[in-house]
Design a protein around this motif. Structure first.
Motif, PDB file in Angstrom:
ATOM      1  N   VAL A   9       0.838  -1.195   0.000  1.00 42.50           N
ATOM      2  CA  VAL A   9       0.000   0.000   0.000  1.00 42.50           C
ATOM      3  C   VAL A   9       0.873   1.244   0.000  1.00 42.50           C
ATOM      4  O   VAL A   9       2.022   1.205   0.422  1.00 42.50           O
ATOM      5  N   VAL A  10       0.314   2.341  -0.483  1.00 44.01           N
ATOM      6  CA  VAL A  10       1.023   3.623  -0.534  1.00 44.01           C
ATOM      7  C   VAL A  10       0.423   4.541   0.513  1.00 44.01           C
ATOM      8  O   VAL A  10      -0.780   4.770   0.540  1.00 44.01           O
ATOM      9  N   LYS A  29       2.177   2.701 -11.372  1.00 37.63           N
ATOM     10  CA  LYS A  29       1.726   3.705 -12.339  1.00 37.63           C
ATOM     11  C   LYS A  29       1.604   5.050 -11.632  1.00 37.63           C
ATOM     12  O   LYS A  29       1.437   5.113 -10.426  1.00 37.63           O
ATOM     13  N   ARG A  30       1.671   6.106 -12.394  1.00 37.87           N
ATOM     14  CA  ARG A  30       1.538   7.456 -11.840  1.00 37.87           C
ATOM     15  C   ARG A  30       0.090   7.888 -11.900  1.00 37.87           C
ATOM     16  O   ARG A  30      -0.562   7.744 -12.924  1.00 37.87           O
ATOM     17  N   THR A  31      -0.428   8.427 -10.802  1.00 38.98           N
ATOM     18  CA  THR A  31      -1.791   8.942 -10.784  1.00 38.98           C
ATOM     19  C   THR A  31      -1.784  10.393 -11.259  1.00 38.98           C
ATOM     20  O   THR A  31      -0.727  10.974 -11.503  1.00 38.98           O
ATOM     21  N   ARG A  35       1.273  10.559  -7.699  1.00 36.58           N
ATOM     22  CA  ARG A  35       1.581   9.552  -6.684  1.00 36.58           C
ATOM     23  C   ARG A  35       1.565   8.172  -7.346  1.00 36.58           C
ATOM     24  O   ARG A  35       0.885   7.957  -8.331  1.00 36.58           O
ATOM     25  N   PRO A  36       2.311   7.212  -6.786  1.00 32.64           N
ATOM     26  CA  PRO A  36       2.297   5.870  -7.373  1.00 32.64           C
ATOM     27  C   PRO A  36       1.019   5.116  -7.037  1.00 32.64           C
ATOM     28  O   PRO A  36       0.466   5.258  -5.954  1.00 32.64           O
ATOM     29  N   LYS A  37       0.559   4.346  -7.998  1.00 30.70           N
ATOM     30  CA  LYS A  37      -0.579   3.450  -7.786  1.00 30.70           C
ATOM     31  C   LYS A  37      -0.104   2.068  -8.222  1.00 30.70           C
ATOM     32  O   LYS A  37       0.473   1.909  -9.292  1.00 30.70           O
TER      33      LYS A  37
END
Length: 62
Positions: A9-10, A29-31, A35-37
């Motif tokens: 989790v981030v 992936k970048r949101t 932020r990373p997803k």
């Protein structure tokens, strides 16, 4: 080390982008807000992103 269960989790990301550069499966992936997803279908839980995060924003949860 590949873990068979659990997920990452981030929380508390400071948007440095290091995690995305180390992921061998391109599971991060970048949101829209940079932020990373994590794509849990691609993530094999190798933990490279968790270990490289300078802010401890990626957390492995069982």
């Amino acid at each position: 080390m590949v873990l068979s269960k659990g997920y990452i989790v981030v929380s508390g990301c400071k948007k440095c982008g290091r995690c995305r550069t180390v992921c061998p499966n391109s599971a991060l992936k970048r949101t829209v807000d940079d932020r990373p997803k994590i794509d849990h279908d691609l993530c094999d839980r190798c933990m490279l992103c968790v270990r490289c995060c300078p802010n401890k924003a990626l957390i492995y949860m069982e």
